[in-house]
Design an enzyme around this catalytic site. Structure first.
Site, PDB file in Angstrom:
ATOM      1  N   ALA A  15      99.734  -4.621  49.187  1.00 32.03           N
ATOM      2  CA  ALA A  15     100.929  -4.203  49.882  1.00 32.03           C
ATOM      3  C   ALA A  15     100.946  -5.099  51.029  1.00 32.03           C
ATOM      4  O   ALA A  15      99.978  -5.685  51.598  1.00 32.03           O
ATOM      5  CB  ALA A  15     100.428  -2.733  50.535  1.00 32.03           C
ATOM      6  N   ARG A  65     161.786   0.890  54.612  1.00 35.56           N
ATOM      7  CA  ARG A  65     160.973   1.949  55.094  1.00 35.56           C
ATOM      8  C   ARG A  65     159.251   2.064  54.813  1.00 35.56           C
ATOM      9  O   ARG A  65     158.725   3.071  55.291  1.00 35.56           O
ATOM     10  CB  ARG A  65     161.677   3.410  54.608  1.00 35.56           C
TER      11      ARG A  65
END
Ligand code: UD1
Ligand code: CA
Length: 460
Positions: free
Chosen positions: A426, A16
């Site tokens: 940066a 099941r």
């Protein structure tokens, strides 16, 4: 050594479940069903433990292969629970004493219950002791049939029961203690003329009573403990029971759980007092969370240590890592294995760490990948910083020393080192070390062309 032996039934098909996985390997609380059962068995310190495998035997054996001292008996084909237990006989030829039989699909069983059952069994000198429970819905279980004096005379399976017997609310848990001496001889006399054409182990009760052997019972007050799993629905029910047991224990120990139904906490997780769990958190494996922490919605933490006063914002995934006191992480941060976030540090949104030591008080607040890096204290990692740790063949380390400042949108091509207090401009692609206190700038120099826009227009 004790004279208690344990056998665990794990050979059945579990039809099941509708699964390619053996039933006993389906997981609740992060562990296969059978592992929960084996943990409960430890409480009675058995001399031997034999797992009866059959359907998908190799998968079950493989899953249990890391456990020491387990024996396996093969049941092939699977002709019922009575036939299954008979396969243990060669393993226990010289054994005496008691055999405790467990089912691999009953994961809520407590060790304390097994201890009580074994004590009852030994004190009463019964040939068999059956663990039973009175339940409101007995559907699907074997029913315990008693005579006028209350003694058990038989166990009748649902499919073989008369209407009267179906109305009995006392059920068989499928867990028993047996005296070994009469057991295997009696099992050989089981028949299979029943609704399922199987050799039913519970039929032993009828055989024992016919032979004048005593059968005892231990009746449980809390029947939830012996819930057997036969379907996905029952798997989910048991999973929810286990989780709510743990959450209740956590709340009793001072943890606030805002929505107990949606917070999932594994059995080995520890959480300190005054921590708060928001809805929809998943805490798994050997995770330790300190006190005064906040774990927000949608967070998954696996095998990690979170020290006191940490805030984990929404939707973070944290695996095999450590976050030290007072740090803040997320939302949407991903800490992959071997990451260590220092005291008071901040790892913000869309930041991924892998095998990275991120020092005390350092910050990476937005959009960064930091892999195989050692980052000192009070470092500022700008938005969009990437450690290029992989050259297509091997991984290389990045070192950023105390107080350094990495400008936004920089790539640090490893192996590379940015020195103490150094700055990276940066937008740099850093391929060489930046010395202590220096500025590293590695990008095209900007050129402004005055009047360019007007000139472009006149070219048309
Ligand atoms: C069984 C009992 C029932 C009890 C219930 C409790 C029997 C006949 N019935 O029913 O009285 O109320 O458990 O949960 O025993 N297995 C094997 N080999 C086989 C068949 C089964 O190893 O040939 C194993 C299964 O893998 C499982 C356990 O035995 O771990 C129980 O089998 P299952 O088919 O689930 O029995 P139930 O119908 O639940
Ligand atoms: Ca079952």
């Amino acid at each position: 050594m004790s004279d208690i032996h344990v056998a665990v039934l794990a050979a059945g098909k579990g039809t099941r479940m509708k699964s390619a996985l053996p039933k006993v390997l389906h997981r609740v609380a992060g562990e296969p069903l059978i592992d929960h059962v084996l943990r409960a068995a430890e409480a009675i310190e058995p001399a031997t433990v034999t797992v009866i495998v059959g359907h998908l035997a190799d998968a079950v054996k493989l899953s249990l292969s890391k456990r020491m001292g387990l024996g396996f008996a093969l049941q092939e084909p699977q002709l019922g629970t009575g036939h299954a237990l008979l396969q243990v006989e060669p393993h226990l030829r010289d054994a005496n004493g008691t055999l405790v039989l467990l089912s691999g699909d009953v994961p809520l069983l407590r060790g304390a219950t097994l201890r009580t059952m074994v004590r009852r069994h030994t004190e009463s000198s019964a040939a068999a002791t059956v663990l039973t429970a009175r339940v409101s819905d007995p559907h699907g279980y074997g029913r315990i049939v008693r005579d006028g004096k209350g003694a058990v005379t038989a166990i009748v399976e649902e499919k073989d029961a008369t209407d009267d017997q179906r109305r009995i609310h006392e059920i068989n848990s499928g867990i028993y203690a047996f005296a070994l001496a009469p057991l295997f001889g009696a099992l050989r006399s089981l028949g299979a003329s029943n609704a399922q054409g199987e050799y039913y182990l519970p039929d032993l009760v009828r055989i024992y009573r016919a032979r004048g052997l005593a059968v005892e019972t231990l009746v449980l007050d809390d029947a939830r403990e012996i819930l057997g799993i036969n379907s996905r629905k029952e798997l989910a029910d048991v999973s929810a029971i286990m989780n709510s047991n743990r959450i209740e224990a956590l709340m009793a120990a001072g943890v606030t759980v805002i929505d107990p139904a949606s917070a999932w906490v594994g059995p080995e997780v520890e959480i300190g007092a005054d921590s708060i769990l928001h809805p929809g958190v998943y805490l798994e494996g050997r995770t330790r969370i300190g006190s005064n922490c906040v774990v927000n919605s949608g967070v998954r933490i696996v095998n990690s240590t979170i020290e006191d006063g940490v805030v984990i914002n929404n939707f973070c995934v944290i695996i095999d890592s450590r976050i030290r006191s007072g740090a803040q992480v997320g939302p949407f941060a991903h800490l992959r294995p071997e990451s260590d976030v220092g005291e008071g540090a901040r790892v913000g949104n869309f930041v991924e760490l892998k095998n990275t030591h991120f020092g005390r008080g350092s910050k990476a607040n937005h959009l960064a990948y930091l892999g195989d890096a050692t980052i000192g204290e009070r470092v500022n990692v700008g938005a969009g910083t990437i450690t290029c740790n992989y050259d297509g063949t091997a991984k290389h380390p990045t070192v950023i020393e105390d107080g350094a400042f990495i400008g936004s949108d920089s790539q640090l091509v490893a192996p590379v080192r940015v020195g103490k207090g150094a700055y990276v401009a940066a937008g740099s692609s850093i391929v060489e070390d930046v010395p202590d206190g220096a500025l590293g700038i590695a990008r095209g120099r900007q050129i402004n062309k005055p009047g360019w826009v007007e000139r472009r227009k006149s070219h048309k």
